[in-house]
Design a protein around this motif. Structure first.
Motif, PDB file in Angstrom:
ATOM      1  N   LYS A 103       0.863  -1.178   0.000  1.00  0.00           N
ATOM      2  CA  LYS A 103       0.000   0.000   0.000  1.00  0.00           C
ATOM      3  C   LYS A 103       0.896   1.223   0.000  1.00  0.00           C
ATOM      4  CE  LYS A 103      -4.141  -1.899   0.635  1.00  0.00           C
ATOM      5  NZ  LYS A 103      -5.304  -1.668  -0.234  1.00  0.00           N
ATOM      6  N   ALA A 104       0.466   2.263  -0.685  1.00  0.00           N
ATOM      7  CA  ALA A 104       1.178   3.530  -0.577  1.00  0.00           C
ATOM      8  C   ALA A 104       0.940   4.107   0.817  1.00  0.00           C
ATOM      9  CB  ALA A 104       0.703   4.492  -1.646  1.00  0.00           C
ATOM     10  N   VAL A 105       1.874   4.939   1.280  1.00  0.00           N
ATOM     11  CA  VAL A 105       1.723   5.569   2.586  1.00  0.00           C
ATOM     12  C   VAL A 105       1.814   7.087   2.435  1.00  0.00           C
ATOM     13  CG1 VAL A 105       2.574   3.617   3.931  1.00  0.00           C
ATOM     14  CG2 VAL A 105       4.195   5.317   3.072  1.00  0.00           C
ATOM     15  N   GLN A 106       1.174   7.767   3.380  1.00  0.00           N
ATOM     16  CA  GLN A 106       1.175   9.224   3.376  1.00  0.00           C
ATOM     17  C   GLN A 106       1.485   9.713   4.792  1.00  0.00           C
ATOM     18  OE1 GLN A 106      -1.887  11.809   1.260  1.00  0.00           O
ATOM     19  NE2 GLN A 106      -2.621  11.949   3.366  1.00  0.00           N
ATOM     20  N   GLY A 107       2.461  10.593   4.944  1.00  0.00           N
ATOM     21  CA  GLY A 107       2.849  11.087   6.263  1.00  0.00           C
ATOM     22  C   GLY A 107       4.362  10.988   6.386  1.00  0.00           C
ATOM     23  N   ASN A 108       4.970  11.050   7.551  1.00  0.00           N
ATOM     24  CA  ASN A 108       4.412  10.975   8.883  1.00  0.00           C
ATOM     25  C   ASN A 108       5.198  11.857   9.847  1.00  0.00           C
ATOM     26  OD1 ASN A 108       6.809   9.372   9.153  1.00  0.00           O
ATOM     27  ND2 ASN A 108       5.832   8.080  10.667  1.00  0.00           N
ATOM     28  N   ILE A 109       5.575  13.043   9.416  1.00  0.00           N
ATOM     29  CA  ILE A 109       6.400  13.915  10.256  1.00  0.00           C
ATOM     30  C   ILE A 109       5.514  14.704  11.238  1.00  0.00           C
ATOM     31  CG2 ILE A 109       6.369  15.959   8.737  1.00  0.00           C
ATOM     32  CD1 ILE A 109       9.422  16.190   9.257  1.00  0.00           C
ATOM     33  N   ASP A 110       6.026  14.888  12.455  1.00  0.00           N
ATOM     34  CA  ASP A 110       5.317  15.665  13.464  1.00  0.00           C
ATOM     35  C   ASP A 110       5.141  17.099  12.941  1.00  0.00           C
ATOM     36  OD1 ASP A 110       4.600  17.226  15.724  1.00  0.00           O
ATOM     37  OD2 ASP A 110       5.742  15.929  17.076  1.00  0.00           O
ATOM     38  N   PRO A 111       3.913  17.633  12.935  1.00  0.00           N
ATOM     39  CA  PRO A 111       3.712  19.005  12.444  1.00  0.00           C
ATOM     40  C   PRO A 111       4.614  20.027  13.129  1.00  0.00           C
ATOM     41  CG  PRO A 111       1.603  17.929  12.802  1.00  0.00           C
ATOM     42  CD  PRO A 111       2.646  16.995  13.333  1.00  0.00           C
ATOM     43  N   PHE A 112       4.953  19.795  14.401  1.00  0.00           N
ATOM     44  CA  PHE A 112       5.793  20.748  15.124  1.00  0.00           C
ATOM     45  C   PHE A 112       7.253  20.668  14.690  1.00  0.00           C
ATOM     46  CE2 PHE A 112       2.016  20.688  17.648  1.00  0.00           C
ATOM     47  CZ  PHE A 112       1.928  21.959  18.181  1.00  0.00           C
ATOM     48  N   ALA A 113       7.622  19.610  13.967  1.00  0.00           N
ATOM     49  CA  ALA A 113       8.988  19.514  13.443  1.00  0.00           C
ATOM     50  C   ALA A 113       9.263  20.616  12.427  1.00  0.00           C
ATOM     51  CB  ALA A 113       9.226  18.141  12.810  1.00  0.00           C
ATOM     52  N   LEU A 114       8.215  21.229  11.884  1.00  0.00           N
ATOM     53  CA  LEU A 114       8.401  22.351  10.963  1.00  0.00           C
ATOM     54  C   LEU A 114       9.051  23.543  11.664  1.00  0.00           C
ATOM     55  CD1 LEU A 114       5.092  22.367   8.866  1.00  0.00           C
ATOM     56  CD2 LEU A 114       7.317  21.425   8.228  1.00  0.00           C
ATOM     57  N   LEU A 115       9.064  23.517  12.994  1.00  0.00           N
ATOM     58  CA  LEU A 115       9.674  24.607  13.749  1.00  0.00           C
ATOM     59  C   LEU A 115      11.182  24.438  13.898  1.00  0.00           C
ATOM     60  CD1 LEU A 115       7.029  24.956  16.610  1.00  0.00           C
ATOM     61  CD2 LEU A 115       7.164  26.258  14.476  1.00  0.00           C
ATOM     62  N   LEU A 116      11.720  23.311  13.481  1.00  0.00           N
ATOM     63  CA  LEU A 116      13.159  23.078  13.590  1.00  0.00           C
ATOM     64  C   LEU A 116      13.956  24.112  12.799  1.00  0.00           C
ATOM     65  CD1 LEU A 116      13.242  19.191  13.119  1.00  0.00           C
ATOM     66  CD2 LEU A 116      14.046  20.419  15.153  1.00  0.00           C
ATOM     67  N   PRO A 117      15.180  24.416  13.255  1.00  0.00           N
ATOM     68  CA  PRO A 117      16.055  25.264  12.437  1.00  0.00           C
ATOM     69  C   PRO A 117      16.201  24.660  11.044  1.00  0.00           C
ATOM     70  CG  PRO A 117      17.004  24.939  14.611  1.00  0.00           C
ATOM     71  CD  PRO A 117      15.810  24.025  14.528  1.00  0.00           C
ATOM     72  N   LYS A 118      16.440  25.510  10.075  1.00  0.00           N
ATOM     73  CA  LYS A 118      16.410  25.107   8.667  1.00  0.00           C
ATOM     74  C   LYS A 118      17.262  23.866   8.386  1.00  0.00           C
ATOM     75  CE  LYS A 118      16.874  27.163   4.055  1.00  0.00           C
ATOM     76  NZ  LYS A 118      17.246  28.401   3.305  1.00  0.00           N
ATOM     77  N   ASP A 119      18.486  23.832   8.855  1.00  0.00           N
ATOM     78  CA  ASP A 119      19.374  22.702   8.586  1.00  0.00           C
ATOM     79  C   ASP A 119      18.867  21.425   9.242  1.00  0.00           C
ATOM     80  OD1 ASP A 119      20.984  24.340   7.111  1.00  0.00           O
ATOM     81  OD2 ASP A 119      22.518  24.589   8.653  1.00  0.00           O
ATOM     82  N   GLU A 120      18.346  21.551  10.462  1.00  0.00           N
ATOM     83  CA  GLU A 120      17.828  20.373  11.161  1.00  0.00           C
ATOM     84  C   GLU A 120      16.548  19.863  10.497  1.00  0.00           C
ATOM     85  OE1 GLU A 120      17.682  20.538  15.464  1.00  0.00           O
ATOM     86  OE2 GLU A 120      19.192  22.128  15.447  1.00  0.00           O
ATOM     87  N   LEU A 121      15.720  20.778   9.999  1.00  0.00           N
ATOM     88  CA  LEU A 121      14.509  20.379   9.287  1.00  0.00           C
ATOM     89  C   LEU A 121      14.873  19.594   8.023  1.00  0.00           C
ATOM     90  CD1 LEU A 121      11.449  20.432   8.841  1.00  0.00           C
ATOM     91  CD2 LEU A 121      11.724  22.680   7.759  1.00  0.00           C
TER      92      LEU A 121
END
Length: 339
Positions: free
Chosen positions: A274-292
């Motif tokens: 099956k194809a999958v969709q996801g799965n990063i924590d939405p708050f991970a978007l707050l990481l510094p650019k390089d860490e993101l």
């Protein structure tokens, strides 16, 4: 048209991993806030021209690979006859609850073109504008039931589980009614031009697997089976559903949505072809650019054996997320997966 998203849903080879984000048309975008400042949330949902405008915003601004219809899962409940309002800071509120035979009997099976014609018109207008695929959606029956029984959002779902355990006949009666309405609603979206359909089960994860199997799973299967005749990708997302993956894989969906509470490599092993969709924590978007970028690269690497992978968040993007962080995420996914 950029059909990378549709190819990934079908498990076909793509030049890069497509990305879209749940709630990508929403409060984190200043452009959305400008539109929303002039109307209530329900007025916005019922205004096709405005819905088109806000649906297009994340495509134009962030370069997403798919658009999702701007609406709300509870629009259908209102069409069934449940008076609905949205309160700032409190969310959706129903003026009455549906916990007995009389109240459940009062809910109608709405004609989707008559009672939710504004949704179908939005889809038709979007298909004329979009250069990426359009995803239609509905709430899964159990998730919608919780709002009707609780009268709004809940933390412990006391009345929902009380009905399920002590009055199962009423629980199933309400599930049957919501399932019938959801089926014809999603079929109407497909007829109007939706190119994929997602069933959101936001509260499925509150259930033990045995209760999910008994009280919820048959209704999910029934809806997805009814949509097969349209031959478009079907996505099922059970939030907080790491314990329910075997059911999600057998639901009839082409794509299994994943939250962030499981490693995507483990999830891929469990769902099989099956194809999958996801799965990063939405708050991970707050990481510094390089860490993101590093975080996204690891997720893409962990997902390399997937039958198909659509990059997404594990839930909706948070309203206070800086838009530039979402834009970085899109750029990193395109860059890293295209190598």
């Amino acid at each position: 048209m950029n059909d990378t998203f549709l190819k990934a849903c079908r498990g076909e080879k793509t030049d890069y991993t497509p990305i879209w984000m749940m709630r990508q048309a929403g409060r984190y975008l200043p452009e959305y806030q400008k539109v929303r400042g002039n109307v209530t949330f329900l007025e916005l949902c019922k205004s096709p021209e405005l819905c088109v405008e806000v649906t297009l915003q994340p495509i134009d601004i962030l370069n997403m690979d798919a658009a999702i219809l701007f609406s709300d899962i509870l629009i259908l409940m209102e069409a069934m006859g449940a008076p609905l309002d949205f309160h700032e800071g409190k969310g959706p509120v129903f003026a009455k609850t549906y916990r007995d035979q009389e109240s459940i009997d009062s809910l109608a099976l709405p004609d989707p073109d008559e009672e939710t014609g504004f949704v179908m018109e939005t889809i038709r207008l979007l298909r004329k504008e979009l250069k990426v695929p359009l995803i239609g959606f509905a709430g899964a029956p159990f998730t919608c039931l919780t709002y009707l029984v609780e009268g709004g959002s809940s933390k412990v779902f006391w009345d929902t589980k009380k009905m399920m355990y002590t009055q199962p006949h009423l629980f199933h009666l309400l599930m049957e009614k919501i399932t019938a309405a959801t089926t014809i609603y999603l079929q109407a979206q497909a007829k109007a031009g939706a190119q994929a359909l997602q069933l959101f089960d936001s509260w499925a994860g509150i259930l033990a697997p045995c209760d999910y199997e008994k009280f919820v799973f048959p209704y999910v299967q029934r809806i997805l089976e009814s949509l097969r005749l349209f031959e478009i990708p079907l996505i099922y997302f059970a939030n907080n559903g790491a314990t329910l993956l075997e059911y999600s894989a057998r639901s009839g969906a082409d794509v299994v949505g994943l939250d962030w509470r499981i490693n995507i490599r483990d999830a891929i092993y469990k769902v099989g072809k099956k194809a999958v969709q996801g799965n990063i924590d939405p708050f991970a978007l707050l990481l510094p650019k390089d860490e993101l970028k590093q975080r996204i690269g690891k997720l893409l690497d962990d997902a390399r054996d997937a039958h198909g992978h659509i990059f997404n968040l594990g839930h909706g993007i948070h309203q206070f997320t800086p838009p530039e962080q979402a834009k970085y995420a899109v750029e990193f996914v395109h860059e890293l997966s295209g190598r």
